[in-house]
Design an enzyme around this catalytic site. Structure first.
Site, PDB file in Angstrom:
ATOM      1  N   GLY A  15       0.825  -1.210   0.000  1.00 29.30           N
ATOM      2  CA  GLY A  15       0.000   0.000   0.000  1.00 29.30           C
ATOM      3  C   GLY A  15       0.856   1.256   0.000  1.00 29.30           C
ATOM      4  O   GLY A  15       2.081   1.207  -0.177  1.00 29.30           O
ATOM      5  N   GLN A  16       0.201   2.383   0.210  1.00 23.39           N
ATOM      6  CA  GLN A  16       0.901   3.679   0.159  1.00 23.39           C
ATOM      7  C   GLN A  16       1.993   3.769   1.224  1.00 23.39           C
ATOM      8  O   GLN A  16       3.155   4.071   0.919  1.00 23.39           O
ATOM      9  CB  GLN A  16      -0.091   4.816   0.393  1.00 23.39           C
ATOM     10  CG  GLN A  16      -1.197   4.912  -0.627  1.00 23.39           C
ATOM     11  CD  GLN A  16      -1.908   6.252  -0.515  1.00 23.39           C
ATOM     12  OE1 GLN A  16      -1.433   7.254  -1.049  1.00 23.39           O
ATOM     13  NE2 GLN A  16      -3.030   6.278   0.178  1.00 23.39           N
ATOM     14  N   LEU A  41       1.790 -12.839   4.002  1.00 22.29           N
ATOM     15  CA  LEU A  41       1.241 -12.904   5.358  1.00 22.29           C
ATOM     16  C   LEU A  41      -0.125 -12.241   5.374  1.00 22.29           C
ATOM     17  O   LEU A  41      -0.233 -11.007   5.319  1.00 22.29           O
ATOM     18  CB  LEU A  41       2.193 -12.200   6.355  1.00 22.29           C
ATOM     19  CG  LEU A  41       1.678 -12.104   7.794  1.00 22.29           C
ATOM     20  CD1 LEU A  41       1.369 -13.480   8.373  1.00 22.29           C
ATOM     21  CD2 LEU A  41       2.694 -11.373   8.677  1.00 22.29           C
ATOM     22  N   ALA A  66      -4.800  -2.710   5.895  1.00 21.28           N
ATOM     23  CA  ALA A  66      -6.120  -2.252   6.340  1.00 21.28           C
ATOM     24  C   ALA A  66      -7.125  -2.392   5.213  1.00 21.28           C
ATOM     25  O   ALA A  66      -6.752  -2.469   4.037  1.00 21.28           O
ATOM     26  CB  ALA A  66      -6.057  -0.781   6.783  1.00 21.28           C
ATOM     27  N   TYR A  67      -8.388  -2.411   5.604  1.00 19.24           N
ATOM     28  CA  TYR A  67      -9.497  -2.310   4.646  1.00 19.24           C
ATOM     29  C   TYR A  67      -9.759  -0.822   4.506  1.00 19.24           C
ATOM     30  O   TYR A  67     -10.409  -0.210   5.354  1.00 19.24           O
ATOM     31  CB  TYR A  67     -10.721  -3.044   5.199  1.00 19.24           C
ATOM     32  CG  TYR A  67     -11.813  -3.282   4.183  1.00 19.24           C
ATOM     33  CD1 TYR A  67     -12.070  -4.569   3.725  1.00 19.24           C
ATOM     34  CD2 TYR A  67     -12.578  -2.235   3.668  1.00 19.24           C
ATOM     35  CE1 TYR A  67     -13.071  -4.801   2.785  1.00 19.24           C
ATOM     36  CE2 TYR A  67     -13.567  -2.456   2.734  1.00 19.24           C
ATOM     37  CZ  TYR A  67     -13.814  -3.747   2.299  1.00 19.24           C
ATOM     38  OH  TYR A  67     -14.803  -3.972   1.370  1.00 19.24           O
ATOM     39  N   THR A  68      -9.218  -0.207   3.445  1.00 17.60           N
ATOM     40  CA  THR A  68      -9.260   1.254   3.328  1.00 17.60           C
ATOM     41  C   THR A  68     -10.347   1.759   2.367  1.00 17.60           C
ATOM     42  O   THR A  68     -10.465   2.974   2.188  1.00 17.60           O
ATOM     43  CB  THR A  68      -7.887   1.808   2.878  1.00 17.60           C
ATOM     44  OG1 THR A  68      -7.506   1.143   1.677  1.00 17.60           O
ATOM     45  CG2 THR A  68      -6.831   1.614   3.932  1.00 17.60           C
ATOM     46  N   THR A 107      -6.789   5.997  12.185  1.00 24.17           N
ATOM     47  CA  THR A 107      -7.370   7.025  11.318  1.00 24.17           C
ATOM     48  C   THR A 107      -8.130   8.113  12.080  1.00 24.17           C
ATOM     49  O   THR A 107      -8.661   7.873  13.172  1.00 24.17           O
ATOM     50  CB  THR A 107      -8.346   6.337  10.334  1.00 24.17           C
ATOM     51  OG1 THR A 107      -9.058   7.328   9.601  1.00 24.17           O
ATOM     52  CG2 THR A 107      -9.375   5.475  11.047  1.00 24.17           C
ATOM     53  N   TYR A 131     -16.053   1.889   8.441  1.00 22.78           N
ATOM     54  CA  TYR A 131     -14.590   1.980   8.450  1.00 22.78           C
ATOM     55  C   TYR A 131     -14.082   2.527   9.795  1.00 22.78           C
ATOM     56  O   TYR A 131     -13.219   1.942  10.439  1.00 22.78           O
ATOM     57  CB  TYR A 131     -14.126   2.865   7.288  1.00 22.78           C
ATOM     58  CG  TYR A 131     -12.653   3.184   7.285  1.00 22.78           C
ATOM     59  CD1 TYR A 131     -11.714   2.215   6.965  1.00 22.78           C
ATOM     60  CD2 TYR A 131     -12.199   4.470   7.601  1.00 22.78           C
ATOM     61  CE1 TYR A 131     -10.346   2.524   6.961  1.00 22.78           C
ATOM     62  CE2 TYR A 131     -10.854   4.783   7.593  1.00 22.78           C
ATOM     63  CZ  TYR A 131      -9.932   3.810   7.273  1.00 22.78           C
ATOM     64  OH  TYR A 131      -8.587   4.116   7.273  1.00 22.78           O
ATOM     65  N   TRP A 155      -6.055  11.626   5.625  1.00 26.85           N
ATOM     66  CA  TRP A 155      -5.942  12.168   4.262  1.00 26.85           C
ATOM     67  C   TRP A 155      -4.604  11.787   3.620  1.00 26.85           C
ATOM     68  O   TRP A 155      -3.880  12.640   3.106  1.00 26.85           O
ATOM     69  CB  TRP A 155      -6.100  13.691   4.295  1.00 26.85           C
ATOM     70  CG  TRP A 155      -7.426  14.218   4.720  1.00 26.85           C
ATOM     71  CD1 TRP A 155      -8.352  13.631   5.532  1.00 26.85           C
ATOM     72  CD2 TRP A 155      -7.988  15.498   4.365  1.00 26.85           C
ATOM     73  NE1 TRP A 155      -9.439  14.451   5.698  1.00 26.85           N
ATOM     74  CE2 TRP A 155      -9.243  15.607   5.001  1.00 26.85           C
ATOM     75  CE3 TRP A 155      -7.544  16.554   3.583  1.00 26.85           C
ATOM     76  CZ2 TRP A 155     -10.058  16.719   4.877  1.00 26.85           C
ATOM     77  CZ3 TRP A 155      -8.359  17.679   3.465  1.00 26.85           C
ATOM     78  CH2 TRP A 155      -9.602  17.748   4.100  1.00 26.85           C
TER      79      TRP A 155
HETATM   80  N1  LIG Z   1      -5.540   6.224   2.851  1.00 25.72           N
HETATM   81  C1  LIG Z   1      -5.936   7.152   3.716  1.00 25.72           C
HETATM   82  O1  LIG Z   1      -6.401   8.247   3.338  1.00 25.72           O
HETATM   83  C2  LIG Z   1      -5.819   6.890   5.197  1.00 25.72           C
HETATM   84  C3  LIG Z   1      -6.260   7.881   6.071  1.00 25.72           C
HETATM   85  C4  LIG Z   1      -6.141   7.645   7.446  1.00 25.72           C
HETATM   86  C5  LIG Z   1      -5.592   6.464   7.899  1.00 25.72           C
HETATM   87  N2  LIG Z   1      -5.175   5.519   7.015  1.00 25.72           N
HETATM   88  C6  LIG Z   1      -4.617   4.278   7.546  1.00 25.72           C
HETATM   89  O2  LIG Z   1      -3.253   4.246   7.175  1.00 25.72           O
HETATM   90  C7  LIG Z   1      -2.848   2.893   6.981  1.00 25.72           C
HETATM   91  C8  LIG Z   1      -2.149   2.765   5.651  1.00 25.72           C
HETATM   92  O3  LIG Z   1      -3.049   3.180   4.636  1.00 25.72           O
HETATM   93  P1  LIG Z   1      -2.666   3.102   3.084  1.00 25.72           P
HETATM   94  O4  LIG Z   1      -3.360   4.233   2.420  1.00 25.72           O
HETATM   95  O5  LIG Z   1      -1.196   2.907   2.938  1.00 25.72           O
HETATM   96  O6  LIG Z   1      -3.436   1.765   2.720  1.00 25.72           O
HETATM   97  P2  LIG Z   1      -3.522   1.036   1.286  1.00 25.72           P
HETATM   98  O7  LIG Z   1      -2.699   1.755   0.293  1.00 25.72           O
HETATM   99  O8  LIG Z   1      -4.967   0.804   1.004  1.00 25.72           O
HETATM  100  O9  LIG Z   1      -2.820  -0.344   1.591  1.00 25.72           O
HETATM  101  C9  LIG Z   1      -3.404  -1.299   2.422  1.00 25.72           C
HETATM  102  C10 LIG Z   1      -2.684  -2.599   2.165  1.00 25.72           C
HETATM  103  O10 LIG Z   1      -3.289  -3.601   3.004  1.00 25.72           O
HETATM  104  C11 LIG Z   1      -3.086  -4.816   2.318  1.00 25.72           C
HETATM  105  N3  LIG Z   1      -3.962  -5.875   2.794  1.00 25.72           N
HETATM  106  C12 LIG Z   1      -5.287  -6.033   2.534  1.00 25.72           C
HETATM  107  N4  LIG Z   1      -5.728  -7.146   3.137  1.00 25.72           N
HETATM  108  C13 LIG Z   1      -4.668  -7.712   3.766  1.00 25.72           C
HETATM  109  C14 LIG Z   1      -4.488  -8.870   4.556  1.00 25.72           C
HETATM  110  N5  LIG Z   1      -5.513  -9.676   4.824  1.00 25.72           N
HETATM  111  N6  LIG Z   1      -3.256  -9.158   5.018  1.00 25.72           N
HETATM  112  C15 LIG Z   1      -2.208  -8.355   4.742  1.00 25.72           C
HETATM  113  N7  LIG Z   1      -2.312  -7.230   4.010  1.00 25.72           N
HETATM  114  C16 LIG Z   1      -3.536  -6.906   3.530  1.00 25.72           C
HETATM  115  C17 LIG Z   1      -3.362  -4.481   0.869  1.00 25.72           C
HETATM  116  O11 LIG Z   1      -2.696  -5.422   0.108  1.00 25.72           O
HETATM  117  P3  LIG Z   1      -3.369  -6.184  -1.121  1.00 25.72           P
HETATM  118  O12 LIG Z   1      -3.379  -5.153  -2.201  1.00 25.72           O
HETATM  119  O13 LIG Z   1      -2.445  -7.312  -1.320  1.00 25.72           O
HETATM  120  O14 LIG Z   1      -4.743  -6.597  -0.682  1.00 25.72           O
HETATM  121  C18 LIG Z   1      -2.774  -3.092   0.722  1.00 25.72           C
HETATM  122  O15 LIG Z   1      -1.495  -3.144   0.161  1.00 25.72           O
HETATM  123  C19 LIG Z   1      -4.099   2.052   7.151  1.00 25.72           C
HETATM  124  O16 LIG Z   1      -4.151   1.558   8.449  1.00 25.72           O
HETATM  125  C20 LIG Z   1      -5.228   3.038   6.957  1.00 25.72           C
HETATM  126  O17 LIG Z   1      -6.395   2.648   7.651  1.00 25.72           O
HETATM  127  C21 LIG Z   1      -5.282   5.719   5.669  1.00 25.72           C
END
Ligand SMILES: NC(=O)c1ccc[n+]([C@@H]2O[C@H](COP(=O)([O-])OP(=O)(O)OC[C@H]3O[C@@H](n4cnc5c(N)ncnc54)[C@H](OP(=O)(O)O)[C@@H]3O)[C@@H](O)[C@H]2O)c1
Length: 287
Positions: A15-16, A41, A66-68, A107, A131, A155
């Site tokens: 992910g990001q 994993l 995470a489930y984002t 979040t 969420y 964000w």
């Molecule tokens: N994005 C936002 O705006 C935002 C804002 C506030 C907080 N956050 C938090 O910040 C954190 C990082 O966010 P991000 O934007 O980097 O998320 P992201 O880009 O959506 O990446 C999430 C990753 O989780 C992986 N994943 C999904 N199911 C999985 C499982 N069962 N086991 C292991 N990995 C799994 C996905 O991999 P696959 O592709 O292989 O499924 C994906 O690479 C998260 O906790 C999110 O809740 C995000």
């Protein structure tokens, strides 16, 4: 056998945030990094989590999985609950059983969005989406063994994956006007800066468990954020401010979700960049 370097295990590293941690690994030669995605994993599989962590024995586990998909979570609540709510508990159990540490990411959506002063770590939570509710349960599960830091952010954007910055770039490059909400206020966060903060915590002499807030400095609406992106590219597209009610979405968004970051700054001595400065760095990269 004496272990010379500390091992850091990163889950959900495609992910990001995970990609930004990968990018920074070379700046931290004192750590051995292990990056895993869901095929290496699956953190929702309790047995796999225990087996993997027992085998690798990471000194610190950073959970980026995470489930984002905020809107999809409304109709896939059980999937979101397993990944956001329960899986952090599996990680807490497994890491604490070997006497090691966990950093879990949460979040601003744990707050309902009413308010006008930045939320502190102990401000009352009141999520108004699946969420947000599942992430709040995940925080409690991550912290239940007393070996975790929970880092709430907001964000997030980066040059990896899909996010608001890339969506605005795409829409503004092919439309004469776009409409963006002006009545949701928060702080954009470059995932690169968040990754730096996470690794600063890993390198610090103190691992002080509990909840912390981290976003970029400054406050804006999604409209302001979009305008900054469009102006940077010099697109002729007009950005029209509209109310949230013009864009009905399955999940509620917090109207106000600014986070107070004083605790992380004082505990870990972090200097946090302003969102506009970090946005420019990211836009240069995307170019
Ligand atoms: N994005 C936002 O705006 C935002 C804002 C506030 C907080 N956050 C938090 O910040 C954190 C990082 O966010 P991000 O934007 O980097 O998320 P992201 O880009 O959506 O990446 C999430 C990753 O989780 C992986 N994943 C999904 N199911 C999985 C499982 N069962 N086991 C292991 N990995 C799994 C996905 O991999 P696959 O592709 O292989 O499924 C994906 O690479 C998260 O906790 C999110 O809740 C995000």
């Amino acid at each position: 056998m004496v272990k010379s370097k500390h091992t850091i295990l990163v889950t959900g590293s495609n992910g990001q945030l995970g990609n930004e941690l990968k990018r920074l690994q070379h700046e931290y030669p004192e750590f051995d990094f292990i990056f895993t995605d869901s095929s290496d994993l699956d953190i929702t599989n309790k047995e796999s989590v225990h087996k993997y962590i027992n085998r690798v024995k990471p000194d610190i586990t950073i959970n980026c999985a995470a489930y984002t998909a905020v809107d999809d979570a409304e109709t896939n609540a059980s999937d979101a609950m397993l990944l956001n709510g329960e899986a952090p508990g599996f990680l807490a159990d497994a890491t604490s059983q070997i006497g090691k540490k966990l950093i879990h990411i949460s979040t601003d959506y744990v707050f309902g969005g009413s308010g006008n002063t930045p939320f502190k770590e102990n401000s009352p939570t009141n999520p108004n989406s699946v969420y947000g509710k599942t992430k709040l349960i995940g925080e409690a599960n991550a912290m239940k063994m007393g070996n975790a830091i929970v880092l709430r952010t907001a964000w997030l954007y980066s040059s990896f994956g899909n996010n608001f910055v890339k969506t605005i770039k795409r829409l503004a490059s092919s439309n004469y006007e776009i409409k963006v909400v002006f009545d949701q206020i928060g702080s954009p966060t470059w995932a690169h800066d968040l990754a730096q903060a996470v690794l600063a915590i890993c390198s610090a002499p103190n691992f002080t468990t509990g909840i912390y807030h981290y976003t970029n400095e400054g406050v804006c609406s999604w409209y302001d954020f979009a305008l900054e992106i469009v102006n940077w590219y010099n697109y002729s597209c007009s950005v029209i401010p509209v109310e949230t009610s013009s864009f009905p979405r399955p999940a509620n968004r917090p109207a106000y979700s600014v986070l107070n970051k004083n605790l992380i700054k004082s505990t870990y001595g972090l200097a946090i960049p302003h969102w506009k400065k970090s946005l420019q760095c990211c836009l240069k990269e995307i170019e």
